[in-house]
Scaffold this motif. Structure first.
Motif, PDB file in Angstrom:
ATOM      1  N   MET A   1       0.846  -1.185   0.000  1.00 21.46           N
ATOM      2  CA  MET A   1       0.000   0.000   0.000  1.00 21.46           C
ATOM      3  C   MET A   1       0.881   1.234   0.000  1.00 21.46           C
ATOM      4  O   MET A   1       2.097   1.155   0.089  1.00 21.46           O
ATOM      5  N   CYS A   2       0.254   2.383  -0.105  1.00 18.58           N
ATOM      6  CA  CYS A   2       1.017   3.625  -0.112  1.00 18.58           C
ATOM      7  C   CYS A   2       0.193   4.696   0.588  1.00 18.58           C
ATOM      8  O   CYS A   2      -0.911   5.036   0.144  1.00 18.58           O
ATOM      9  N   ASN A   3       0.712   5.233   1.689  1.00 22.17           N
ATOM     10  CA  ASN A   3       0.026   6.285   2.432  1.00 22.17           C
ATOM     11  C   ASN A   3       0.824   7.577   2.487  1.00 22.17           C
ATOM     12  O   ASN A   3       0.451   8.500   3.216  1.00 22.17           O
ATOM     13  N   LEU A   4       1.914   7.632   1.735  1.00 20.46           N
ATOM     14  CA  LEU A   4       2.753   8.822   1.734  1.00 20.46           C
ATOM     15  C   LEU A   4       3.637   8.806   0.492  1.00 20.46           C
ATOM     16  O   LEU A   4       4.294   7.807   0.213  1.00 20.46           O
ATOM     17  N   THR A 162      -2.739  -0.368  -6.316  1.00 17.85           N
ATOM     18  CA  THR A 162      -1.631  -1.119  -5.713  1.00 17.85           C
ATOM     19  C   THR A 162      -1.630  -2.550  -6.232  1.00 17.85           C
ATOM     20  O   THR A 162      -2.655  -3.097  -6.635  1.00 17.85           O
ATOM     21  N   THR A 163      -0.444  -3.146  -6.213  1.00 15.30           N
ATOM     22  CA  THR A 163      -0.275  -4.514  -6.686  1.00 15.30           C
ATOM     23  C   THR A 163       0.719  -5.231  -5.772  1.00 15.30           C
ATOM     24  O   THR A 163       1.102  -4.716  -4.723  1.00 15.30           O
ATOM     25  N   THR A 164       1.124  -6.436  -6.148  1.00 13.58           N
ATOM     26  CA  THR A 164       2.081  -7.172  -5.329  1.00 13.58           C
ATOM     27  C   THR A 164       3.448  -6.496  -5.379  1.00 13.58           C
ATOM     28  O   THR A 164       3.820  -5.904  -6.397  1.00 13.58           O
ATOM     29  N   ARG A 176       1.919  -5.173  -0.422  1.00 15.88           N
ATOM     30  CA  ARG A 176       1.499  -4.347  -1.538  1.00 15.88           C
ATOM     31  C   ARG A 176       2.547  -3.296  -1.866  1.00 15.88           C
ATOM     32  O   ARG A 176       3.385  -2.940  -1.044  1.00 15.88           O
ATOM     33  N   MET A 177       2.474  -2.776  -3.100  1.00 13.11           N
ATOM     34  CA  MET A 177       3.226  -1.595  -3.505  1.00 13.11           C
ATOM     35  C   MET A 177       2.389  -0.829  -4.525  1.00 13.11           C
ATOM     36  O   MET A 177       1.537  -1.416  -5.206  1.00 13.11           O
ATOM     37  N   PRO A 178       2.583   0.485  -4.635  1.00 13.44           N
ATOM     38  CA  PRO A 178       1.856   1.237  -5.653  1.00 13.44           C
ATOM     39  C   PRO A 178       2.328   0.837  -7.042  1.00 13.44           C
ATOM     40  O   PRO A 178       3.501   0.534  -7.250  1.00 13.44           O
ATOM     41  N   MET A 179       1.399   0.831  -7.981  1.00 12.79           N
ATOM     42  CA  MET A 179       1.726   0.436  -9.343  1.00 12.79           C
ATOM     43  C   MET A 179       2.312   1.619 -10.101  1.00 12.79           C
ATOM     44  O   MET A 179       1.653   2.631 -10.322  1.00 12.79           O
ATOM     45  N   ILE A 180       3.577   1.478 -10.492  1.00 12.59           N
ATOM     46  CA  ILE A 180       4.275   2.491 -11.282  1.00 12.59           C
ATOM     47  C   ILE A 180       4.172   2.099 -12.752  1.00 12.59           C
ATOM     48  O   ILE A 180       4.464   0.958 -13.124  1.00 12.59           O
ATOM     49  N   PRO A 203       4.132  -5.545 -10.832  1.00  8.00           N
ATOM     50  CA  PRO A 203       5.131  -4.808 -10.040  1.00  8.00           C
ATOM     51  C   PRO A 203       6.169  -4.153 -10.949  1.00  8.00           C
ATOM     52  O   PRO A 203       6.586  -4.734 -11.957  1.00  8.00           O
ATOM     53  N   TYR A 204       6.555  -2.957 -10.614  1.00  5.41           N
ATOM     54  CA  TYR A 204       7.630  -2.284 -11.350  1.00  5.41           C
ATOM     55  C   TYR A 204       8.932  -3.033 -11.078  1.00  5.41           C
ATOM     56  O   TYR A 204       9.174  -3.490  -9.950  1.00  5.41           O
ATOM     57  N   PRO A 205       9.806  -3.184 -12.083  1.00  8.10           N
ATOM     58  CA  PRO A 205      11.036  -3.971 -11.872  1.00  8.10           C
ATOM     59  C   PRO A 205      11.902  -3.414 -10.735  1.00  8.10           C
ATOM     60  O   PRO A 205      12.199  -2.221 -10.697  1.00  8.10           O
TER      61      PRO A 205
END
Length: 225
Positions: A1-4, A162-164, A176-180, A203-205
């Motif tokens: 996830m991303c909160n900032l 967000t994705t893996t 999770r991580m934000p999708m770039i 996921p971004y590389p």
């Protein structure tokens, strides 16, 4: 996830990078944003019906009305700032926006916190030229009209997909991580059909990412200014 996250790009740089004409830029003389939190001001790039791109400020987080469990009366709405990729096409909360209102969310870094008391704040970015190479998250947006914070508000709201996580981010946030988005995929994300857009989600590389800084109480990426 991303909160900032941060977006320290000058407005002119955003217009050039994302192909927005000055006439479609509603940011004005916006200052760099080294720390963007949920419910905060978040510039986004969207597409008009005539095919032109626009640049507007959004409220980071879809507004979710809430009521008090004790009184049954409305209370401060919740801002839902992350949209899970596995819910985009199945949840009525996200589906229409994913199908019809996708956007780019300009950024220069994002933060994930690891541990508690004290937490370590890890700021991630992408590789490239300069200290904080710019990029864009995959986002969705929708309008909100109604009572918010005790007053009538008309807002453009946004949420980041967000994705893996990849191998680099997983060390800090295992879920999770934000999708770039890759720059060559901006147009498809904005204008492609839902199947085409969904196929971009991955996921971004990790090899194309860096950790810009990390430490306790680093709730702002002012080093990127």
């Amino acid at each position: 996830m991303c909160n900032l996250y941060s977006n320290t790009m000058p407005v002119e740089a955003m217009r050039q990078l994302f192909g927005v004409s000055p006439a479609q830029d509603e940011l004005g003389n916006a200052e760099p944003l080294p720390a963007i939190f949920p419910k905060g001001r978040a510039p986004i790039v969207g597409m008009s019906e005539d095919g032109t791109r626009w640049l507007k400020n959004s409220h980071w987080g879809f507004v979710l009305p809430q009521v008090s469990k004790k009184t049954g009366k409305p209370i401060q709405p919740k801002a839902v700032n992350n949209a899970r990729d596995d819910k985009l096409r199945t949840s009525s909360f996200w589906r229409k926006s994913f199908e019809e209102r996708r956007c780019l969310v300009p950024a220069t870094s994002f933060c994930e916190a690891k541990g508690r008391k004290p937490a370590t704040y890890v700021w991630f970015g992408v590789t490239g030229e300069g200290d904080r190479p710019p990029f864009a998250f995959a986002g969705i947006w929708r309008p909100f009209v109604g009572n918010y914070g005790g007053e009538h508000r008309e807002l453009v709201t946004s949420s980041i997909v967000t994705t893996t996580p990849n191998e680099l981010v997983r060390e800090t946030h295992p879920d999770r991580m934000p999708m770039i988005l890759q720059p060559e995929d901006y147009e498809t994300w904005l204008t492609g059909d839902p199947d085409m857009a969904f196929d971009l989600i991955r996921p971004y590389p990790a090899s194309a990412m860096v950790v810009h800084q990390q430490g306790e109480d680093l709730k702002s990426d002012r080093a990127g200014l």
